[in-house]
Structures are given as structure tokens and as C-alpha cells.
Design an enzyme around this catalytic site. Sequence first.
Site, PDB file in Angstrom:
ATOM      1  N   ARG A   1      63.303 113.392 -27.701  1.00  0.00           N
ATOM      2  CA  ARG A   1      62.760 112.522 -26.669  1.00  0.00           C
ATOM      3  C   ARG A   1      62.196 111.284 -27.362  1.00  0.00           C
ATOM      4  O   ARG A   1      61.795 111.340 -28.528  1.00  0.00           O
ATOM      5  CB  ARG A   1      61.648 113.213 -25.894  1.00  0.00           C
ATOM      6  CG  ARG A   1      62.080 114.467 -25.137  1.00  0.00           C
ATOM      7  CD  ARG A   1      60.871 115.095 -24.434  1.00  0.00           C
ATOM      8  NE  ARG A   1      61.243 116.274 -23.662  1.00  0.00           N
ATOM      9  CZ  ARG A   1      61.203 117.522 -24.122  1.00  0.00           C
ATOM     10  NH1 ARG A   1      60.821 117.755 -25.376  1.00  0.00           N
ATOM     11  NH2 ARG A   1      61.550 118.538 -23.347  1.00  0.00           N
TER      12      ARG A   1
ATOM     13  N   LYS B   1      56.902 118.881 -25.692  1.00  0.00           N
ATOM     14  CA  LYS B   1      55.967 119.030 -24.579  1.00  0.00           C
ATOM     15  C   LYS B   1      55.141 120.292 -24.740  1.00  0.00           C
ATOM     16  O   LYS B   1      55.631 121.313 -25.215  1.00  0.00           O
ATOM     17  CB  LYS B   1      56.741 119.070 -23.259  1.00  0.00           C
ATOM     18  CG  LYS B   1      57.406 117.746 -22.888  1.00  0.00           C
ATOM     19  CD  LYS B   1      58.090 117.848 -21.535  1.00  0.00           C
ATOM     20  CE  LYS B   1      58.703 116.516 -21.129  1.00  0.00           C
ATOM     21  NZ  LYS B   1      59.376 116.605 -19.801  1.00  0.00           N
TER      22      LYS B   1
ATOM     23  N   HIS C   1      66.264 107.432 -22.968  1.00  0.00           N
ATOM     24  CA  HIS C   1      66.404 108.848 -22.631  1.00  0.00           C
ATOM     25  C   HIS C   1      67.866 109.231 -22.403  1.00  0.00           C
ATOM     26  O   HIS C   1      68.244 110.389 -22.592  1.00  0.00           O
ATOM     27  CB  HIS C   1      65.581 109.180 -21.391  1.00  0.00           C
ATOM     28  CG  HIS C   1      65.170 110.624 -21.317  1.00  0.00           C
ATOM     29  ND1 HIS C   1      64.360 111.217 -22.265  1.00  0.00           N
ATOM     30  CD2 HIS C   1      65.466 111.596 -20.419  1.00  0.00           C
ATOM     31  CE1 HIS C   1      64.166 112.485 -21.944  1.00  0.00           C
ATOM     32  NE2 HIS C   1      64.830 112.743 -20.834  1.00  0.00           N
TER      33      HIS C   1
ATOM     34  N   ARG D   1      69.433 110.861 -25.397  1.00  0.00           N
ATOM     35  CA  ARG D   1      69.175 112.303 -25.513  1.00  0.00           C
ATOM     36  C   ARG D   1      70.106 113.079 -24.574  1.00  0.00           C
ATOM     37  O   ARG D   1      70.658 114.112 -24.964  1.00  0.00           O
ATOM     38  CB  ARG D   1      67.712 112.567 -25.174  1.00  0.00           C
ATOM     39  CG  ARG D   1      67.327 114.035 -25.047  1.00  0.00           C
ATOM     40  CD  ARG D   1      65.811 114.112 -24.829  1.00  0.00           C
ATOM     41  NE  ARG D   1      65.384 115.325 -24.145  1.00  0.00           N
ATOM     42  CZ  ARG D   1      65.060 116.462 -24.750  1.00  0.00           C
ATOM     43  NH1 ARG D   1      65.146 116.548 -26.062  1.00  0.00           N
ATOM     44  NH2 ARG D   1      64.641 117.500 -24.056  1.00  0.00           N
TER      45      ARG D   1
ATOM     46  N   HIS E   1      63.932 122.795 -24.238  1.00  0.00           N
ATOM     47  CA  HIS E   1      63.717 123.121 -22.832  1.00  0.00           C
ATOM     48  C   HIS E   1      63.121 124.520 -22.716  1.00  0.00           C
ATOM     49  O   HIS E   1      63.622 125.465 -23.314  1.00  0.00           O
ATOM     50  CB  HIS E   1      65.038 123.083 -22.055  1.00  0.00           C
ATOM     51  CG  HIS E   1      65.544 121.701 -21.813  1.00  0.00           C
ATOM     52  ND1 HIS E   1      66.859 121.426 -21.509  1.00  0.00           N
ATOM     53  CD2 HIS E   1      64.908 120.499 -21.818  1.00  0.00           C
ATOM     54  CE1 HIS E   1      67.012 120.124 -21.340  1.00  0.00           C
ATOM     55  NE2 HIS E   1      65.845 119.546 -21.527  1.00  0.00           N
TER      56      HIS E   1
ATOM     57  N   TYR F   1      73.230 119.807 -17.470  1.00  0.00           N
ATOM     58  CA  TYR F   1      74.246 119.095 -18.238  1.00  0.00           C
ATOM     59  C   TYR F   1      75.652 119.573 -17.903  1.00  0.00           C
ATOM     60  O   TYR F   1      76.620 118.859 -18.140  1.00  0.00           O
ATOM     61  CB  TYR F   1      73.964 119.230 -19.739  1.00  0.00           C
ATOM     62  CG  TYR F   1      72.703 118.528 -20.133  1.00  0.00           C
ATOM     63  CD1 TYR F   1      72.669 117.143 -20.265  1.00  0.00           C
ATOM     64  CD2 TYR F   1      71.519 119.230 -20.315  1.00  0.00           C
ATOM     65  CE1 TYR F   1      71.506 116.495 -20.593  1.00  0.00           C
ATOM     66  CE2 TYR F   1      70.345 118.586 -20.637  1.00  0.00           C
ATOM     67  CZ  TYR F   1      70.343 117.217 -20.775  1.00  0.00           C
ATOM     68  OH  TYR F   1      69.182 116.563 -21.077  1.00  0.00           O
TER      69      TYR F   1
END
Length: 322
Positions: A167, A190, A258, A261, A284, A293
Site C-alpha cells: 500500500r 493495517k 493504489h 497494488r 488481507h 481480484y
Amino acid sequence: MPGPAVALAADAGLTAVVTRWRIWLWAERRVSRHTLDAYVRDLAGFLAFLTDHLGGTPGLSDLATLDAADLRAWLAWRGGEGVGRTAQARGLSTLRGFFRWLDREGLAHNPALAQVRGPRPKPPVPKALAEDEAAEAVKAVRDLEDEGWVGRRDLALVMLLYGAGLRLGEALALNQRDAPDGPAMTVTGKGRKQRVVPVLPVVQDAVAEYRAACPLALGPDDPLFVGVRGARLNPGVVQRQVRRLREALGLPETATPHALRHSFATHLLGRGGDLRTIQELLGHASLSTTQRYTAVDVARLKRMHADAHPRARVSDQDKEGA
């Protein structure tokens, strides 16, 4: 507080209550003017529907006696007006928030909303670049800047986004000690969760060349990516550079930092990568996030099928003979 966004189809008592709610949102919740206007428009649309649905201007007592069928009728009416899933979900959320506030204030209690489920909005499909577009972007980004080391910095950053799937915030949070000097690096994502990301030699080389060219004296705890004055690079600078890149190469508006990515994940999937591995590489928490995706890659599969399958060619011949 901003003035009313729209007129309300409500009696004087309910109009006064809505004004109190607006003041609470503005003064207590500190919502933005844009958000406040959106909430009031949603509620105004609901009250306008009730005027027709109930055969008269609604009041506070009417809100307390609505049942689930009334609320579902509102959702169906909005759907018939062409309101999309996302707007439907937002409108229902606005209504839930308003009714919760009425309940807390002791003005009205209506449990019917708990029985109503709105349409789930479809998750946005990531906007990936085509492989040739991504390759062109990587080649061109270094040439946007006259200052040589700045161009090398931008190239190294883009290589981490597209070559390692970071990211933008993850890349900009790296310090000098975090720079990849081997086949893998540790990235903090995150929720402060860390993951190990493989690093291609070409990515290592790009970062090493940038660090060697940077004229600033930077210690291990200093930022890896810095501006010309030595401060940690601002995301706005990167976004501006990508806009310039977009204009120079004629790339679509969806070509953002982004998107690089997204392109990393989509291109891995297109070349046989499995979802579980891509999930780990991207950091994730849920596989369902990574599964978005697959929606991107459907277009590639359709093109490949149309180009390669014998029946597709037969179908084209049938059309020509028709």
C-alpha cells in the site's frame, strides 16, 4: 450550522424534530456539511414517500406506527426509481440512525427497522492497469523529474507498489533500516500487523540505486522515502506524480498509486497465482477481500477464451454466413 438542504414533507412537529436532529448531527457528531446534507436528503426522500404512501403529511406519531412492510415498500419504491445498491444502503443507514436518535430522545420507538434488510452493495472491483500499461508506467516514472535522485526515488517507490504489492501508506512508513536488502522484507500493514513480502532483485536494485543517489544524510531511523528537504515523503506528492504520469502516457483516471497494488495482485492471479498466496502477500485479513481480484481477471479469461477456443471461431463463421 448549514441551512436546510431540502424542504421536508412533514407536519410542524416532525419538522421541528428533524431540525433538532440536524443540530445534534452538526454540533455533537461533528459531521461534515456534505454528510449532513446527504443525511437530510435521504430523510426528506423518505418523508416524501410516506406522504404518498400514507395519504397525508406524516407526523411523529406516524413514524412510531410504521411496520416492516411500510419500510420495505419504501425500499422497493426507491429501487423502481433507479436508486443503486450503494445509495439504497446509505439511505437505510440514515433512517436507522434517525430512528435510534428518536428512541434515545424518548420521542418515538419503532422496532420495525430491525426486521428490514437492505440490498448489500457490491464491493468495488479494483481498477488494475493492463500489464503493458504498468510496464510503461514503471519505465517512464523516473524521467518525470529533472533532479536525478528524485526520479530514482519515484521509481523505487513505484517498484515497491507494483513489484511487491505494498500500500502507498505502507511504503511511505518505511524507514531506512526497513529497506529491502535481501529476497524478502517485513512490512507493517493495517492494524499494525506485519507480513513478510518477497522482493524481486529488480525492486531491490531500484531501492538501492535511489538510496545511493540521495544526497541527504539519513540515519537508520530516518524515513526511507523523503522529499527534497529530508522530511518523510507526503502522499500528496506521490499522487501528483502519478497524475503527471497519467497525463504523459494517456493512462485512464483509474491509474492511481493504489491501482499499482491492484495491478500487482491481478497480474499475479492472471499468471497462475493462487488466492491464498496473494492474500498473504497483500496482507488481507479476509480471503473475501482478495477474491475481488477474480472479478478483474474474468475479462482476461473471456478474451483468452474468445481468441483460443475452436468453438468461438466456428461461432464467428456462423455469424458471417447468416
